[in-house]
Scaffold this active site. Structure first.
Site, mmCIF file in Angstrom:
data_model
loop_
_atom_site.group_PDB
_atom_site.id
_atom_site.type_symbol
_atom_site.label_atom_id
_atom_site.label_comp_id
_atom_site.label_asym_id
_atom_site.label_seq_id
_atom_site.Cartn_x
_atom_site.Cartn_y
_atom_site.Cartn_z
ATOM 1 N N ARG A 187 -21.187 24.896 -29.357
ATOM 2 C CA ARG A 187 -21.401 23.654 -30.103
ATOM 3 C C ARG A 187 -21.465 22.458 -29.152
ATOM 4 N NH1 ARG A 187 -17.606 22.749 -35.118
ATOM 5 N NH2 ARG A 187 -19.198 21.157 -35.563
ATOM 6 N N CYS A 243 -13.471 16.305 -31.712
ATOM 7 C CA CYS A 243 -13.919 17.653 -32.061
ATOM 8 C C CYS A 243 -15.042 17.499 -33.086
ATOM 9 C CB CYS A 243 -12.757 18.480 -32.595
ATOM 10 S SG CYS A 243 -11.888 17.705 -33.991
#
Length: 287
Positions: A187, A243
Site C-alpha cells: 500500500r 496509516c
C-alpha cells in the site's frame, strides 16, 4: 511506562479490584473493518470479566464526511469521547486496560485518545488480545457492566501530539522531520489500494509497517528492540506517523515513545484524509 500488560498482571489487577484495592477499567475494542457491528456481537458472546465495549466507529471516532475530509475514522469531539470514557468508569485515578483481536491496533487508538484528552494515568494494551486470553483458559463473561450517568473525564487537550493535513504538507522533505507511513509495503508503494481513493504515500514518507513492531511469535518487541527498529531516525527529530485512517499508526506512535522518541505526532486523518484532496501530491514506489 510500558505499552503492554500481560495476562498474569491483568489477572492480579482483577483480583485487586475484587478486593477493593484498585480502580480498574477494562475496555473491549474488538472491531471488524468490513462489519462495524461484528466486534460488539463478539463482545456480547463473551469477553473478559467486567469489560465494557467501545466501538471504533461510534465511540472512538466521529461521523465520516461525504467528501472524505478527516478520513475514514475522524477523531471524535474531545468532550464527547471524555463523556464516553466517564460513562464506562474511567476516572483520573483509574488503571485502564484495553484489548482487541486486531493485534492491538484498536486498543492503541483508545490509549492514544486518552493521552490526547489529557489523561495521565496508567493505560495498557493487553498482550495477545482476547484470543490469547481465551486460549489460556482465563475467565470469560457475558455480563454487561452498567454505564454510569453524569460522569465526565476532565479534558485538557494535548494538542502537541496531533497534526492535520496542512501541517503534514508543510513538512514534506523538511529537515528535522521524519514522516512515517505505517501501512504494509504494498500500500505504501502504491501497488494496491483496497480502501482509499488513490494509491501511494505522502512524498518523503518512509515505511515502517506497524506489524513489524512484533516478534515472530506475535508478542511485541521491547523498548530496546523498538529502538533498534527505528535506529535510522534521529531521536531529536520530529516524527509524524500516519496509516490508512489513523488507527494502525498508533502502535507505531507508542513504539516510538517506548524507544525514546519524545516528539512523536499522529496525523489522525492519515491517508484516507490526504487522498480525499486531489491537490495533494502523491508518491509511489520506495523513497
Amino acid at each position: 511506562m510500558s505499552y503492554f500488560i500481560r495476562q498474569q498482571r491483568l489477572q492480579q489487577l482483577l483480583e485487586a479490584q475484587a478486593a477493593g484495592d484498585t480502580k480498574l477499567v477494562i475496555v473491549d475494542v474488538r472491531y471488524d473493518l468490513s462489519d462495524e457491528d461484528a466486534g460488539e456481537i463478539a463482545y456480547r458472546e463473551g469477553h473478559i470479566p467486567q469489560a465494557h465495549y467501545a466501538n471504533l466507529s461510534h465511540d472512538l471516532s466521529s461521523g465520516k464526511r461525504p467528501d472524505g475530509e478527516g478520513g475514514r475514522h475522524p477523531l471524535p469531539d474531545p468532550q464527547a469521547v471524555a463523556q464516553f470514557f466517564g460513562s464506562i468508569g474511567i476516572a483520573t485515578d483509574s488503571i485502564v486496560v484495553a484489548y482487541d483481536d486486531q493485534g492491538g491496533a484498536m486498543a492503541s487508538r483508545l490509549r492514544w485518545l486518552l493521552q490526547w484528552i489529557g489523561f495521565d494515568g496508567e493505560v495498557y494494551v493487553l498482550e495477545g488480545g482476547f484470543k490469547s486470553w481465551k486460549e489460556a483458559g482465563q475467565a470469560v463473561s457475558t455480563d454487561i457492566p452498567d454505564r454510569l450517568e453524569g460522569f465526565h473525564l476532565p479534558v485538557e487537550l494535548n494538542e502537541s501530539i496531533l497534526v492535520d493535513q496542512q501541517y503534514v504538507h508543510s513538512k514534506i522533505g523538511a529537515a528535522g522531520t521524519v514522516i512515517i507511513d505505517s501501512r504494509d509495503g504494498a500500500r505504501y508503494r502504491g501497488e494496491v489500494e483496497p480502501l482509499d481513493k488513490v494509491a501511494g504515500h505522502v512524498p518523503s514518507a518512509v515505511n515502517y509497517f506497524w506489524q513489524e513492531g512484533k516478534n515472530a511469535d506475535g508478542s511485541w518487541k521491547n523498548a530496546e528492540e523498538q529502538a533498534e527498529r527505528f535506529a535510522a531516525i534521529d531521536k531529536n527529530d520530529e516524527v509524524i506517523v500516519y496509516c490508512g485512517s489513523g488507527v494502525t499508526a498508533t502502535p507505531n506512535y507508542f513504539a516510538l515513545q517506548e524507544a525514546g522518541y519524545n516528539n512523536v505526532k499522529l496525523y489522525a486523518g492519515s491517508w484516507s484524509d490526504w487522498s480525499s484532496n486531489s491537490d495533494n501530491p502523491v508518491a509511489v514506489g520506495d523513497e
